[in-house]
Write a protein that holds these residues in place. Structure first.
Motif, PDB file in Angstrom:
ATOM      1  N   GLN A  62       0.831  -1.203   0.000  1.00  0.00           N
ATOM      2  CA  GLN A  62       0.000   0.000   0.000  1.00  0.00           C
ATOM      3  C   GLN A  62       0.867   1.254   0.000  1.00  0.00           C
ATOM      4  OE1 GLN A  62      -3.149  -0.701   2.894  1.00  0.00           O
ATOM      5  NE2 GLN A  62      -3.989   1.306   2.436  1.00  0.00           N
ATOM      6  N   PRO A 178     -18.339  18.882   4.170  1.00  0.00           N
ATOM      7  CA  PRO A 178     -17.927  17.602   4.745  1.00  0.00           C
ATOM      8  C   PRO A 178     -16.570  17.071   4.292  1.00  0.00           C
ATOM      9  CG  PRO A 178     -19.796  17.351   3.268  1.00  0.00           C
ATOM     10  CD  PRO A 178     -19.652  18.806   3.543  1.00  0.00           C
ATOM     11  N   TRP A 179     -16.421  16.691   3.067  1.00  0.00           N
ATOM     12  CA  TRP A 179     -15.167  16.103   2.646  1.00  0.00           C
ATOM     13  C   TRP A 179     -14.899  16.552   1.220  1.00  0.00           C
ATOM     14  CZ3 TRP A 179     -11.676  13.608   5.522  1.00  0.00           C
ATOM     15  CH2 TRP A 179     -10.585  13.077   4.855  1.00  0.00           C
TER      16      TRP A 179
ATOM     17  N   ILE B  25     -18.929   9.119   4.003  1.00  0.00           N
ATOM     18  CA  ILE B  25     -18.089  10.215   4.494  1.00  0.00           C
ATOM     19  C   ILE B  25     -17.999  11.300   3.423  1.00  0.00           C
ATOM     20  CG2 ILE B  25     -15.754  10.862   5.177  1.00  0.00           C
ATOM     21  CD1 ILE B  25     -15.476   8.051   6.392  1.00  0.00           C
ATOM     22  N   LEU B  26     -17.814  10.846   2.201  1.00  0.00           N
ATOM     23  CA  LEU B  26     -17.645  11.788   1.097  1.00  0.00           C
ATOM     24  C   LEU B  26     -18.888  12.631   0.871  1.00  0.00           C
ATOM     25  CD1 LEU B  26     -15.256  11.722  -1.387  1.00  0.00           C
ATOM     26  CD2 LEU B  26     -17.404  11.544  -2.614  1.00  0.00           C
ATOM     27  N   MET B  51     -12.572  -9.941  11.213  1.00  0.00           N
ATOM     28  CA  MET B  51     -11.340  -9.645  10.498  1.00  0.00           C
ATOM     29  C   MET B  51     -11.617  -8.922   9.180  1.00  0.00           C
ATOM     30  SD  MET B  51      -8.482 -10.223  11.893  1.00  0.00           S
ATOM     31  CE  MET B  51      -7.213 -10.506  10.660  1.00  0.00           C
ATOM     32  N   ASN B  54     -12.501  -5.412   9.964  1.00  0.00           N
ATOM     33  CA  ASN B  54     -11.295  -4.806  10.521  1.00  0.00           C
ATOM     34  C   ASN B  54     -10.346  -4.398   9.416  1.00  0.00           C
ATOM     35  OD1 ASN B  54      -8.346  -5.104  11.543  1.00  0.00           O
ATOM     36  ND2 ASN B  54      -9.564  -4.741  13.382  1.00  0.00           N
ATOM     37  N   LYS B  55     -10.252  -5.212   8.396  1.00  0.00           N
ATOM     38  CA  LYS B  55      -9.368  -4.872   7.281  1.00  0.00           C
ATOM     39  C   LYS B  55      -9.857  -3.615   6.561  1.00  0.00           C
ATOM     40  CE  LYS B  55      -6.916  -6.675   3.323  1.00  0.00           C
ATOM     41  NZ  LYS B  55      -6.251  -7.849   2.766  1.00  0.00           N
ATOM     42  N   SER B  58      -9.216  -0.654   8.905  1.00  0.00           N
ATOM     43  CA  SER B  58      -7.787  -0.370   9.033  1.00  0.00           C
ATOM     44  C   SER B  58      -7.281   0.428   7.833  1.00  0.00           C
ATOM     45  CB  SER B  58      -6.996  -1.675   9.145  1.00  0.00           C
ATOM     46  OG  SER B  58      -7.313  -2.325  10.357  1.00  0.00           O
ATOM     47  N   GLU B  59      -7.762   0.062   6.664  1.00  0.00           N
ATOM     48  CA  GLU B  59      -7.316   0.791   5.473  1.00  0.00           C
ATOM     49  C   GLU B  59      -7.850   2.222   5.465  1.00  0.00           C
ATOM     50  OE1 GLU B  59      -7.789  -1.174   1.758  1.00  0.00           O
ATOM     51  OE2 GLU B  59      -6.594  -2.908   2.356  1.00  0.00           O
ATOM     52  N   GLN B  62      -5.688   4.085   7.733  1.00  0.00           N
ATOM     53  CA  GLN B  62      -4.379   4.327   7.133  1.00  0.00           C
ATOM     54  C   GLN B  62      -4.447   5.486   6.131  1.00  0.00           C
ATOM     55  OE1 GLN B  62      -2.725   0.448   6.141  1.00  0.00           O
ATOM     56  NE2 GLN B  62      -0.921   1.459   5.322  1.00  0.00           N
ATOM     57  N   ASP B  64      -6.263   7.980   6.560  1.00  0.00           N
ATOM     58  CA  ASP B  64      -6.612   9.158   7.351  1.00  0.00           C
ATOM     59  C   ASP B  64      -8.052   9.621   7.159  1.00  0.00           C
ATOM     60  OD1 ASP B  64      -4.578   9.641   9.036  1.00  0.00           O
ATOM     61  OD2 ASP B  64      -3.536  11.068   7.763  1.00  0.00           O
ATOM     62  N   LEU B  65      -8.901   8.724   6.687  1.00  0.00           N
ATOM     63  CA  LEU B  65     -10.307   9.092   6.530  1.00  0.00           C
ATOM     64  C   LEU B  65     -11.031   8.947   7.860  1.00  0.00           C
ATOM     65  CD1 LEU B  65     -11.643   7.774   3.120  1.00  0.00           C
ATOM     66  CD2 LEU B  65     -12.046   9.995   4.132  1.00  0.00           C
ATOM     67  N   ARG B  77     -12.716  11.583  10.343  1.00  0.00           N
ATOM     68  CA  ARG B  77     -11.743  12.640  10.580  1.00  0.00           C
ATOM     69  C   ARG B  77     -12.085  13.909   9.804  1.00  0.00           C
ATOM     70  NH1 ARG B  77      -6.198  11.952  12.331  1.00  0.00           N
ATOM     71  NH2 ARG B  77      -5.734  13.624  10.890  1.00  0.00           N
ATOM     72  N   ARG B  78     -11.606  14.987  10.344  1.00  0.00           N
ATOM     73  CA  ARG B  78     -11.754  16.270   9.671  1.00  0.00           C
ATOM     74  C   ARG B  78     -10.905  16.261   8.397  1.00  0.00           C
ATOM     75  NH1 ARG B  78     -14.041  20.025  11.292  1.00  0.00           N
ATOM     76  NH2 ARG B  78     -14.386  19.163  13.353  1.00  0.00           N
ATOM     77  N   PRO B  79     -11.448  16.745   7.299  1.00  0.00           N
ATOM     78  CA  PRO B  79     -10.638  16.748   6.069  1.00  0.00           C
ATOM     79  C   PRO B  79      -9.394  17.593   6.253  1.00  0.00           C
ATOM     80  CG  PRO B  79     -12.591  18.096   5.789  1.00  0.00           C
ATOM     81  CD  PRO B  79     -12.748  17.356   7.080  1.00  0.00           C
ATOM     82  N   GLN B  80      -8.324  17.140   5.667  1.00  0.00           N
ATOM     83  CA  GLN B  80      -7.061  17.847   5.825  1.00  0.00           C
ATOM     84  C   GLN B  80      -6.625  18.433   4.492  1.00  0.00           C
ATOM     85  OE1 GLN B  80      -4.890  14.479   7.490  1.00  0.00           O
ATOM     86  NE2 GLN B  80      -4.755  15.656   9.369  1.00  0.00           N
TER      87      GLN B  80
END
Lengths: 242, 242
Positions: A62, A178-179, B25-26, B51, B54-55, B58-59, B62, B64-65, B77-80
């Motif tokens: 990734q 939002p995003w 989210i979008l 699992m 979870n995968k 986890s992505e 990773q 940052d969403l 998360r707040r958009p960055q």
DNA sequence: TACGATTATATGTCTAGACATATAAGTCAA
DNA sequence: TTGACTTATATGTCTAGACATATAATCGTA
């Protein structure tokens, strides 16, 4: 379960596997194109289950450090100098991070029907209303950047009623939309009379320009041009090797 | 196993879960700060094992969403806006991608003991030998960028014997140095006599400057300054929302 | 009321299997 | 030699469990 290698596993096992492989790639021990051990080999080496090494390798893939090919194996990828993470920080955060006092000043704000130039800049075809904003950010009362922004009211109707006299439009949007996705274009210009005046620099001085175009799900939100004094401001992009 | 939601699972299940959440989210259905369903709730909704969800989560973490907190749950998360992927392409690739003819010209090459200025630029303390290179890249015989580079020979001894008259040092290094980290600094200047001459632009014209400092495992490799005509060249950074 | 100890719980990591699938490599016929 | 077919294999995904651990929430005490 056993630990086939060396020390105690302070971090988790899959992180240690990932770090081990990352290190060998970084040091050049495994050059680009090199085939890293198969999953079953790593399973044997670390004495763990396949899912654990799979998680480590998946994360490396990734991060574009390795490439995984079915039946063939996993291979070290060629470093990609050309890709770097550019941190275009929120201006207020950037200034306060420097330990300087942030100042904001609204210069101009106007609500109008979109002109042809506005539509072109926002990349929309339909006519509609927009808010045009010009403002200035300063650090310790010294001009830091001038911002020229257009907000598409058909996408963000609430912006019509927003008061940008105290809160910068950038942070307002961050809290109300939002995003988003964005595209940044960086270029250099020399200051004209107007810019020189706004930034308190000499006419003909270099300026760094960031044009940011923001949208959400194919809907245009805003277009903004940020002008920085080119000799004092610097954008730093750090390439992450994983 | 069952499919609690809608259609057939053409992609894999965890990708579908990830895409479902990403979409909400979008679109703003789940705004920043919103707690997304717990893993066990998603397990129930999709009828799969933990699992698998979870995968997916986890992505998303990773990317940052979302942010995951033990005992508390996972939150949007707040958009960055400030983080963007800047593609600083290899110059040859950039020019050929534009459908133009790439040209390379070595202007100057010198092997010397590192001066104080060299050591400062490379960020090293010990004296040693360096190669200093100046060259020009052109597109359809029009100057595109001038490159001023310093290579630390104590890190890359092979560079002493390298012939940079035909191959640009950037691509040579890419093929001879295993894996690197880099830091880019972007700024704007106005062309002085020398620069204006090299780029065939007017004195006082704006230039975009990219300073790239490259190292591997805390060992300095090279420092390079690229000068582009500021009004014609643009760096594009696209922010990926996941 | 404030603070410290306890408990419940969501995530983090891991296992020992399973079947799916793309594809490199080998096999065989035209 | 070339092309089509078969086979072996590494990765891709998934399961139904398990224990670890950080921490929000609760409870009890000063």
């Amino acid at each position: 379960m056993s630990l086939a290698t060396d020390a105690a596993d302070k971090p988790t096992l899959y992180k240690r596997i990932r770090a081990d492989i990352e290190k060998r790639i970084l040091t050049g021990e495994w050059p680009p194109g090199h085939r890293i051990p198969f999953e079953h080999e790593l399973v044997a080496r670390y004495g763990c289950s396949r899912m654990t090494v799979n998680k480590a390798l998946s994360e490396l893939a990734q991060a574009d450090l390795i490439e995984r090919r079915r039946r063939a194996g996993s291979f070290v990828r060629r470093p990609q100098h050309q890709s770097a993470v550019l941190k275009i920080a929120d201006i207020r955060a950037e200034i306060t991070a420097l330990g300087r006092a942030y100042g904001y000043e609204l210069i101009h704000r106007k609500l109008r029907a979109a002109t042809a130039a506005d539509r072109d800049r926002l990349g929309v075809r339909k006519a509609g209303k927009v808010v045009s904003i010009t403002c200035r950010h300063s650090a310790d009362n010294v001009p830091f950047a001038v911002e020229d922004r257009l907000i598409d009211l058909s996408s963000v109707p609430a912006a019509a009623a927003a008061d940008f006299s105290r809160e910068p439009p950038g942070s307002w949007l961050l809290h109300h939309v939002p995003w988003t996705e964005a595209e940044h274009t960086i270029s250099a210009i020399v200051a004209d009379d107007h810019t020189a005046d706004a930034l308190a620099i000499a006419v003909g001085a270099p300026c760094l320009v960031i044009d940011r175009y923001t949208w959400r799900s194919a809907r245009t939100i805003t277009a903004v041009r940020l002008l920085y004094p080119g000799d004092s401001h610097r954008l730093v992009a750090r390439f992450k090797g994983g």
